[in-house]
Motif scaffolding. Sequence first.
Motif, PDB file in Angstrom:
ATOM      1  N   PHE A  21       0.840  -1.211   0.000  1.00  0.00           N
ATOM      2  CA  PHE A  21       0.000   0.000   0.000  1.00  0.00           C
ATOM      3  C   PHE A  21       0.875   1.261   0.000  1.00  0.00           C
ATOM      4  O   PHE A  21       0.468   2.309  -0.478  1.00  0.00           O
ATOM      5  CB  PHE A  21      -0.930   0.013   1.216  1.00  0.00           C
ATOM      6  N   LEU A  22       2.074   1.144   0.561  1.00  0.00           N
ATOM      7  CA  LEU A  22       2.949   2.313   0.680  1.00  0.00           C
ATOM      8  C   LEU A  22       3.807   2.527  -0.566  1.00  0.00           C
ATOM      9  O   LEU A  22       4.292   3.629  -0.804  1.00  0.00           O
ATOM     10  CB  LEU A  22       3.872   2.156   1.896  1.00  0.00           C
ATOM     11  N   ALA A  23       4.014   1.476  -1.356  1.00  0.00           N
ATOM     12  CA  ALA A  23       4.908   1.542  -2.514  1.00  0.00           C
ATOM     13  C   ALA A  23       4.557   2.712  -3.432  1.00  0.00           C
ATOM     14  O   ALA A  23       3.404   2.878  -3.825  1.00  0.00           O
ATOM     15  CB  ALA A  23       4.843   0.230  -3.296  1.00  0.00           C
ATOM     16  N   ASN A  41       4.955  11.703   0.617  1.00  0.00           N
ATOM     17  CA  ASN A  41       4.471  12.482   1.764  1.00  0.00           C
ATOM     18  C   ASN A  41       3.959  11.593   2.904  1.00  0.00           C
ATOM     19  O   ASN A  41       3.018  11.952   3.601  1.00  0.00           O
ATOM     20  CB  ASN A  41       3.355  13.421   1.292  1.00  0.00           C
ATOM     21  N   ILE A  42       4.576  10.420   3.113  1.00  0.00           N
ATOM     22  CA  ILE A  42       4.137   9.498   4.165  1.00  0.00           C
ATOM     23  C   ILE A  42       4.657  10.011   5.509  1.00  0.00           C
ATOM     24  O   ILE A  42       5.829  10.377   5.639  1.00  0.00           O
ATOM     25  CB  ILE A  42       4.640   8.061   3.888  1.00  0.00           C
ATOM     26  N   ASN A  63      13.157   1.570  11.901  1.00  0.00           N
ATOM     27  CA  ASN A  63      12.175   2.625  11.645  1.00  0.00           C
ATOM     28  C   ASN A  63      11.479   2.423  10.296  1.00  0.00           C
ATOM     29  O   ASN A  63      11.943   1.684   9.432  1.00  0.00           O
ATOM     30  CB  ASN A  63      12.770   4.029  11.816  1.00  0.00           C
ATOM     31  N   LYS A  64      10.346   3.081  10.185  1.00  0.00           N
ATOM     32  CA  LYS A  64       9.434   2.902   9.047  1.00  0.00           C
ATOM     33  C   LYS A  64      10.135   3.166   7.702  1.00  0.00           C
ATOM     34  O   LYS A  64      10.035   2.358   6.774  1.00  0.00           O
ATOM     35  CB  LYS A  64       8.283   3.905   9.256  1.00  0.00           C
ATOM     36  N   LYS A  65      10.856   4.287   7.624  1.00  0.00           N
ATOM     37  CA  LYS A  65      11.512   4.663   6.361  1.00  0.00           C
ATOM     38  C   LYS A  65      12.516   3.596   5.947  1.00  0.00           C
ATOM     39  O   LYS A  65      12.504   3.102   4.818  1.00  0.00           O
ATOM     40  CB  LYS A  65      12.199   6.019   6.506  1.00  0.00           C
ATOM     41  N   PRO A  80       8.724   4.144  -1.399  1.00  0.00           N
ATOM     42  CA  PRO A  80       7.874   5.229  -0.874  1.00  0.00           C
ATOM     43  C   PRO A  80       8.719   6.438  -0.453  1.00  0.00           C
ATOM     44  O   PRO A  80       9.902   6.294  -0.153  1.00  0.00           O
ATOM     45  CB  PRO A  80       7.201   4.593   0.346  1.00  0.00           C
ATOM     46  N   HIS A  81       8.105   7.609  -0.424  1.00  0.00           N
ATOM     47  CA  HIS A  81       8.813   8.833  -0.004  1.00  0.00           C
ATOM     48  C   HIS A  81       8.103   9.432   1.202  1.00  0.00           C
ATOM     49  O   HIS A  81       6.885   9.439   1.279  1.00  0.00           O
ATOM     50  CB  HIS A  81       8.894   9.824  -1.169  1.00  0.00           C
ATOM     51  N   TYR A  82       8.905   9.941   2.100  1.00  0.00           N
ATOM     52  CA  TYR A  82       8.404  10.330   3.425  1.00  0.00           C
ATOM     53  C   TYR A  82       8.457  11.837   3.641  1.00  0.00           C
ATOM     54  O   TYR A  82       9.263  12.540   3.041  1.00  0.00           O
ATOM     55  CB  TYR A  82       9.226   9.623   4.512  1.00  0.00           C
TER      56      TYR A  82
END
Length: 270
Positions: A175-177, A181-182, A223-225, A240-242
């Motif tokens: 879902f994050l791929a 802006n996560i 961590n998430k990133k 994904p980009h954060y």
Amino acid sequence: MNTQISIIGCGWLGLPLAKLLVENGFIIKGSTTSKAKLASLKQYHIQPYVITLNPSGITGPYVQFLAGSDTVIINIPPGLRKNPSKNHVAEVEHLIQAIEETQSIKNVLYISSTSVFKDTVDFPIITAETPPNATSDSAKQLIKIEQMLQASSSFNTTILRFGGLIGETRHPAKFLAGRTNISNPKAPINLIHKTDCLAIILSTLKNSLWNQTLNAAYPSHPNKKEYYTNYCKQNDLAVPHYSFSEESEGKIIDSSSLVQLLDYNFKETP
């Protein structure tokens, strides 16, 4: 005599659980909300029932479904994402009443979630003793259900709070791929593989570990990133980009009580 268990909710986790328990010699009654699934439950030697919980009551032959069982496993997602105004507490309240009226039931195992704990900027370590404190409507309903089950003197209750569930084709990275802006890039992950969920439930039953509240998440928390970037690269998914514009909020789920009580070793690294 083999122990009979009623499993409420034979879906993504409940069906493989029912199959595993049948393999381990338990007699299993399983509920689904869909008539179409009856044949597949029967195929795995699960006695199938169509049962639906509603805020106004229970539809389906729930008396027969519960009758003769020693233990009930409640494994139903609240469904509040699809229906935010739903009263899941009222649904489970009817179920508790039905369980209390069933003479044979001694134990209830409730599958809850680590979402009952708040994410904060200091990434608190959440142990089995930490009181739940999340404030979303979904979390408040889960907390209330946990409390209602524990308050009943008719049966023993064990609550298993699982972290984010992953397995086979189910993984949040999908879902994050490629998304941008996560939020919360520095938040620790708290995931658990379906294989471990099943093994933990089986071990809880075999060890008769009742009147406990336990957290279950794999004991590594990158961590998430870092985690999702690596996962996406390894699985040929868009990275994904954060967003770092706000401070990350999160928590670390500590499963050491469960590991100690069940002498458990996690099997699958998320």
